[in-house]
Every structure is written in structure tokens, then in C-alpha cells.
Design a protein around this motif. Structure first.
Motif, PDB file in Angstrom:
ATOM      1  N   LEU A 172      55.629  49.864  40.220  1.00  0.00           N
ATOM      2  CA  LEU A 172      56.801  49.897  40.424  1.00  0.00           C
ATOM      3  C   LEU A 172      57.607  49.168  38.951  1.00  0.00           C
ATOM      4  CD1 LEU A 172      57.604  48.768  44.151  1.00  0.00           C
ATOM      5  CD2 LEU A 172      57.557  51.292  42.943  1.00  0.00           C
ATOM      6  N   PRO A 173      58.747  49.568  38.553  1.00  0.00           N
ATOM      7  CA  PRO A 173      59.281  49.003  37.334  1.00  0.00           C
ATOM      8  C   PRO A 173      59.550  47.465  37.588  1.00  0.00           C
ATOM      9  CG  PRO A 173      60.414  51.035  37.926  1.00  0.00           C
ATOM     10  CD  PRO A 173      59.752  50.859  39.069  1.00  0.00           C
ATOM     11  N   VAL A 227      56.334  45.401  36.467  1.00  0.00           N
ATOM     12  CA  VAL A 227      55.863  45.429  35.210  1.00  0.00           C
ATOM     13  C   VAL A 227      57.014  44.811  34.230  1.00  0.00           C
ATOM     14  CG1 VAL A 227      54.388  47.112  35.711  1.00  0.00           C
ATOM     15  CG2 VAL A 227      56.624  47.610  34.522  1.00  0.00           C
ATOM     16  N   GLY A 228      58.383  44.543  34.490  1.00  0.00           N
ATOM     17  CA  GLY A 228      59.313  44.249  33.573  1.00  0.00           C
ATOM     18  C   GLY A 228      59.703  45.307  32.675  1.00  0.00           C
ATOM     19  N   ALA A 229      60.024  46.420  33.434  1.00  0.00           N
ATOM     20  CA  ALA A 229      60.293  47.681  32.818  1.00  0.00           C
ATOM     21  C   ALA A 229      61.939  47.406  32.512  1.00  0.00           C
ATOM     22  CB  ALA A 229      60.029  48.931  33.456  1.00  0.00           C
ATOM     23  N   PHE A 235      58.784  55.271  31.211  1.00  0.00           N
ATOM     24  CA  PHE A 235      59.737  54.151  31.149  1.00  0.00           C
ATOM     25  C   PHE A 235      59.392  53.109  32.027  1.00  0.00           C
ATOM     26  CE2 PHE A 235      62.213  58.060  31.086  1.00  0.00           C
ATOM     27  CZ  PHE A 235      63.164  57.744  29.699  1.00  0.00           C
ATOM     28  N   VAL A 236      58.353  53.332  32.745  1.00  0.00           N
ATOM     29  CA  VAL A 236      57.535  52.238  33.557  1.00  0.00           C
ATOM     30  C   VAL A 236      56.636  51.204  32.838  1.00  0.00           C
ATOM     31  CG1 VAL A 236      56.392  51.418  35.671  1.00  0.00           C
ATOM     32  CG2 VAL A 236      57.795  53.333  35.834  1.00  0.00           C
ATOM     33  N   GLN A 237      57.070  50.766  31.826  1.00  0.00           N
ATOM     34  CA  GLN A 237      56.392  50.051  30.738  1.00  0.00           C
ATOM     35  C   GLN A 237      57.029  48.541  30.640  1.00  0.00           C
ATOM     36  OE1 GLN A 237      53.555  50.973  29.618  1.00  0.00           O
ATOM     37  NE2 GLN A 237      53.711  53.148  30.752  1.00  0.00           N
ATOM     38  N   PRO A 238      56.473  47.513  30.201  1.00  0.00           N
ATOM     39  CA  PRO A 238      56.781  46.246  29.975  1.00  0.00           C
ATOM     40  C   PRO A 238      57.840  46.240  28.883  1.00  0.00           C
ATOM     41  CG  PRO A 238      54.549  46.268  29.517  1.00  0.00           C
ATOM     42  CD  PRO A 238      54.793  47.582  30.345  1.00  0.00           C
ATOM     43  N   GLN A 239      58.621  45.676  29.081  1.00  0.00           N
ATOM     44  CA  GLN A 239      59.630  45.409  27.826  1.00  0.00           C
ATOM     45  C   GLN A 239      59.854  43.916  27.488  1.00  0.00           C
ATOM     46  OE1 GLN A 239      61.406  47.980  26.516  1.00  0.00           O
ATOM     47  NE2 GLN A 239      60.210  49.358  27.681  1.00  0.00           N
TER      48      GLN A 239
END
Length: 520
Positions: free
Chosen positions: A223-224, A227-229, A496-500
Motif C-alpha cells: 500500500l502507498p 512505502v512513503g509513496a 507510483f507505489v514507490q518510496p519518495q
């Protein structure tokens, strides 16, 4: 001789004063000036070159102007008002000595403001890069003046333009400083500072992010919010309903866990994970044990623990291969039964069932060691190698079976995660299962069947929307369901569900726009 801009200003003043005669003379002068032929190209180019040289000198001398300002201010404090020292541009004075042209209109003056700030920034950065301050304060000042050259130059352009346009609009020095600051900040926003490294948070999350990437490559979802998306996809998760999204994500991940487990065991994708299948797998690996059961009796050692002292001693005993293989089989059956009772939740005393399972596993290890000793006693080292290989394969089956619910045939990823946490010798697909469950426990809950995509809130929302004849309220549940499946879809997961992370950058000061203000 007055230029056209000066004549136009004089015309306005004469008109406002009611001096029609002077206004007529000035108007004729402007008319004759406008009728004059355009200067030759070479002359115009020469003038532009001269202006560029002036702006460069004035910009390069801005550092000198900055340093003399506090000295001039201190002297003026001791002087009467009629004898105050006025600002003198070092670069401008040199340009006057060289006979370089002056800007004659608003466009040339604003272009000059921008050019001076660019030249001043380049000079400051060049001189700053040559310094080697030893104090932390000095190093901080050097960094703020020399770091991020593209951003600093963009800030200079914006600052010079902001200050110059404010002056041409009639703003005083304070207004010009404000315009220069606003222009510098605006200019810097178009050229982001380059990152100087990775953030502390990114370093801390590196192992988790590596697991996320590996998991998503085989079909796992997260879930976003976990992971800090980015904000957009997190908002999408919020609309979808957090708890229902977790449930659907766990169901999707359950299928991935089961499929990875089948690959780990080397069975077909549609093979059910049942007790019969595990028995067949064990039997296929058991040939070395059938061979070992033919070994004649021999001396093996049995470790015993002295409860009073806690010391371990070994006692030689005589056992045959058949005897040891049978004891191993019985210990494994006890272990399997205890783990099956514990994992299915059917044990009347789960703590006791788990204890029995763990003790049975230790007994198996002891008996396996005795079987190796017997093979060595009978001079069959190759059999020891075959037994070790069979043992590893049977252990793989046993590890999977311990984590599998025999009723539903689903593998508990968290049970694998516990084995990974204990540094158990788990590799390959099973290791990925365990590590992903460690990193994302909320979306790796055991799920035996596909959950309902709708929640009670969705049904209630639709009913309220229809009853109130509100189409937006009635369509909200559909948006929630769409959001859940959208967030869990492969394209959104991969994109998009990737850490930022906010990468650190060196600070910079848009100072040249503030130094460009002046009275005309």
C-alpha cells in the motif's frame, strides 16, 4: 546631448507646468530625433558590446561595493547631512574612465540589471571557490555562495529582473530590494538545486526498498502509505478505504505466496499444498534413507545433558541403520502432527503443541547425526553426502508444511518470516516470502478465500445516495472499489507505489538581486 528618454521626461514636465512654448520646442526636438536615420549595424553592435562590457565591470565590482557599504555607513554616522558620502560603483567608475556607453532607456537598464547580477554571481562564486575557510561558519558561508551554480545563476537573473522592473515602475530602494528578493526566489524555482547525496531516511529504508522491488517483480503488492509513496496515490488509497485495501492486498499476496512456495518445492503451479503432496515429496527424496536402513549395527554416540551441572557428555551406543531410520521417521511424524495442530488452531493447548513440535525437531537432528556416524562407522562417506542432500530437500518440505494450514492449503507468510528472523537456512523463493512478510506484515495476513470487494460502508453509501437522490454520494462506493483495485494494479504498483525521498541539497543565497537596487 540629452537622449530621447530624457527629452520625453522634459516634455511631460513642461506640459504639466503649462509652458507650451518649451513643450513645443522639446516636441520638435523629439520629432527630429525620431526622424534621424538608424545608426549603422556596426555602430549598434559596438554600442551593445560597450554596454555588455559596462555591465560586466559593474557586476564584477559589486563585491567591492558590498564590502565598502559598512565602511561608508560608519563614516556617514560622524558626518553632517550635507556632507554624507554617496555610493560609488567601482565597476561603474572604471567603465566611465574607459568611455563605455550608458544605458539610455528602460529596456537597456533592465537588461543591465540582469547582466550585472549574472556577472556579480560569477565573480563571487569564482572567488569563493578559491577560499579555504577553516571554521564551520566560514565553510557554511562559502557553500551558500558557491554551491548549485545553475540555481544561483537562475536566482540572479530573476533577482536582477525583479529589482530593475520595480525601479522602472517607480519603486524606491526598499521596494527594489523586495522585488529583487521575490525575483530571485522565483528564478531559483525554475532550476532545482542538485542533490548532494541521499537522505538519512533513504539509507535507513534501503533494505526494505530492496525487498519491495524484489517482491513487486514477482507480483507482491504494498500500500502507498506503507512505502512513503507520493501524495496522489496515497489519496487514492485513502478514498479506497484503508482496512478493505489491506484485506484485498493480503488476498492478492496470498496467491503470490502460494505460487512462490510451489516453485520453491519444484511442483506444478496448480499443485494443491496438501499433506499427501508433502508425503509424496518426502518419499521422493528418501532413497538415501532406504539405503541407510540396510547398514549393519555399529557404535554411535548419544549426547546427554547433566541437569545438575548443565554439562553435555556423549555415551557410545550400538544401533542399526534400520533402527535409526525408524526412529527418525517416528520423530518426524510427531513433529508434523504437533505443527499441524498448532498451525490449524485446533490444538487445545497451543503453547504445549508448539513445545512438543520444537522438541521433536531437536530429536530429529540428534538422530540424523547418529545416522551419519553409523555410515562413517561402516566406511560409506558417499552415503553421508547423499543423506545430507536428502536431508536438505526433506527439510524444505518440512519447513513449508510447518507454515501451511492443512485445512485450507494456504501458506502463512508470517510463519516463514519467523523462520527467517531466527536465521533458519531458508533460501530462494521462500526467503523472499519471509522477508517481504517481515517488511510488510499488514498485507501478508493469511487469507483462505477471496474477500468481498465491497464493505458495509460501500453498501450504506450507495443506499444513502440513492435515497437522497444524490448521484455523487451514490457513485462514491464505486470510486472506493475502483480505488482499491487501482492501487493494487501492476501499472500503479510499479510506477507510483514507490518510496519518495527529499534528497538533501546545499543551501544557496539569492543575494545579487538584493544588491542591485539603486536610486536613478
Amino acid at each position: 546631448m540629452a537622449n530621447k528618454q530624457q527629452l520625453e521626461d522634459a516634455l511631460i514636465s513642461a506640459h504639466n507646468a503649462g509652458d507650451t512654448e518649451a513643450a513645443s520646442v522639446i516636441a520638435n526636438e523629439i520629432k527630429s530625433m525620431s526622424a534621424q536615420p538608424v545608426a549603422p549595424l556596426t555602430e549598434r553592435l559596438g554600442r551593445q558590446a560597450g554596454l555588455t562590457a559596462r555591465y560586466g565591470l559593474e557586476g564584477a565590482g559589486s563585491l567591492v561595493d558590498l564590502l565598502q557599504a559598512p565602511v561608508r555607513g560608519a563614516i556617514n554616522m560622524a558626518l553632517p547631512a550635507n556632507r554624507q558620502l554617496q555610493p560609488v560603483s567601482a565597476g561603474g567608475s572604471l567603465a566611465d574612465v574607459l568611455g563605455l556607453p550608458q544605458p539610455q532607456n528602460a529596456t537597456e537598464r533592465v537588461v543591465g540589471d540582469i547582466s550585472r547580477t549574472i556577472a556579480g554571481t560569477g565573480t563571487t562564486m569564482g572567488l569563493g571557490s578559491l577560499t579555504t575557510p577553516t571554521s564551520m561558519a566560514g565553510q557554511g558561508i562559502k557553500t551558500s555562495l558557491t554551491a548549485n551554480a545553475p540555481t544561483q545563476l537562475a536566482a540572479s537573473v530573476g533577482g536582477g529582473a525583479g529589482s530593475g522592473l520595480t525601479r522602472e515602475a517607480g519603486g524606491g530602494q526598499l521596494a527594489q530590494m523586495a522585488g529583487g528578493l521575490a525575483g530571485g526566489i522565483t528564478g531559483a524555482s525554475f532550476v532545482r538545486p542538485k542533490p548532494t547525496g541521499v537522505s538519512l531516511q533513504e539509507l535507513q529504508n534501503a533494505p526494505r526498498d530492496k525487498i519491495l522491488k524484489a517482491g513487486q517483480s514477482v507480483g507482491y503488492v504494498a500500500l502507498p502509505s506503507q512505502v512513503g509513496a507520493g501524495k496522489t496515490v496515497r489519496a487514492m488509497e485513502t478514498v479506497s478505504g484503508k482496512f478493505k485495501a489491506e484485506e484485498l492486498a493480503s488476498a492478492k499476496n496470498q496467491q503470490v505466496t502460494n505460487n512462490l512456495t510451489r516453485k520453491y518445492l519444484g511442483v506444478a503451479d496448480d499443485t494443491p499444498l496438501t499433506t499427501d503432496v508433502f508425503d509424496d515429496l518426502r518419499n521422493s527424496f528418501a532413497e538415501p534413507y532406504r539405503e541407510a536402513s540396510q547398514l549393519p549395527a555399529g557404535q554411535v554416540s548419544k549426547p546427554t545433558i547433566q541437569m545438575a551441572t548443565g554439562q553435555t557428555t556423549t555415551k557410545p551406543i550400538i544401533k542399526s541403520g534400520q533402527q535409526l531410520v525408524e526412529e527418525i521417521k517416528m520423530a518426524r511424524d510427531d513433529s508434523r502432527a504437533a505443527w499441524k495442530s498448532f498451525n490449524s488452531g485446533m490444538a487445545s493447548n497451543p503453547t504445549e503443541a508448539r513445545k512438543i513440535a520444537q522438541l521433536s525437531d531437536k530429536l530429529v537432528d540428534t538422530l540424523e547425526n547418529q545416522l551419519d556416524k553409523l555410515a562413517q562407522f561402516n566406511n560409506q562417506p558417499d552415503l553421508v553426502t547423499s543423506l545430507n542432500e536428502a536431508r536438505r530437500n526433506i527439510a524444505k518440505v518440512h519447513t513449508v508444511e510447518k507454515a501451511t494450514n492443512s485445512v485450507t492449503g494456504t501458506v502463512d507468510a508470517k510463519a516463514i518470516a519467523r523462520q527467517v528472523a531466527k536465521k533458519a537456512p531458508i533460501t530462494g523463493q521462500l526467503q523472499l516470502i519471509g522477508k517481504f512478510a517481515q517488511a510488510f506484515p499488514k498485507v501478508t495476513k493469511p487469507v483462505s478465500e477471496q474477500p468481498n470487494p465491497f464493505s458495509i460502508y460501500d453498501v450504506a453509501g450507495t443506499s444513502l445516495g440513492v435515497g437522497a437522490a444524490n448521484p455523487f454520494l451514490a457513485l462514491l462506493p464505486a470510486a472506493r472499489v475502483g480505488g482499491r483495485y487501482g492501487v493494487l494494479s501492476k501499472p500503479i504498483q510499479e510506477r507510483f507505489v514507490q518510496p519518495q525521498y527529499q534528497s538533501p541539497t546545499d543551501p544557496f543565497v539569492p543575494y545579487m538581486g538584493l544588491l542591485n537596487s539603486r536610486e536613478e
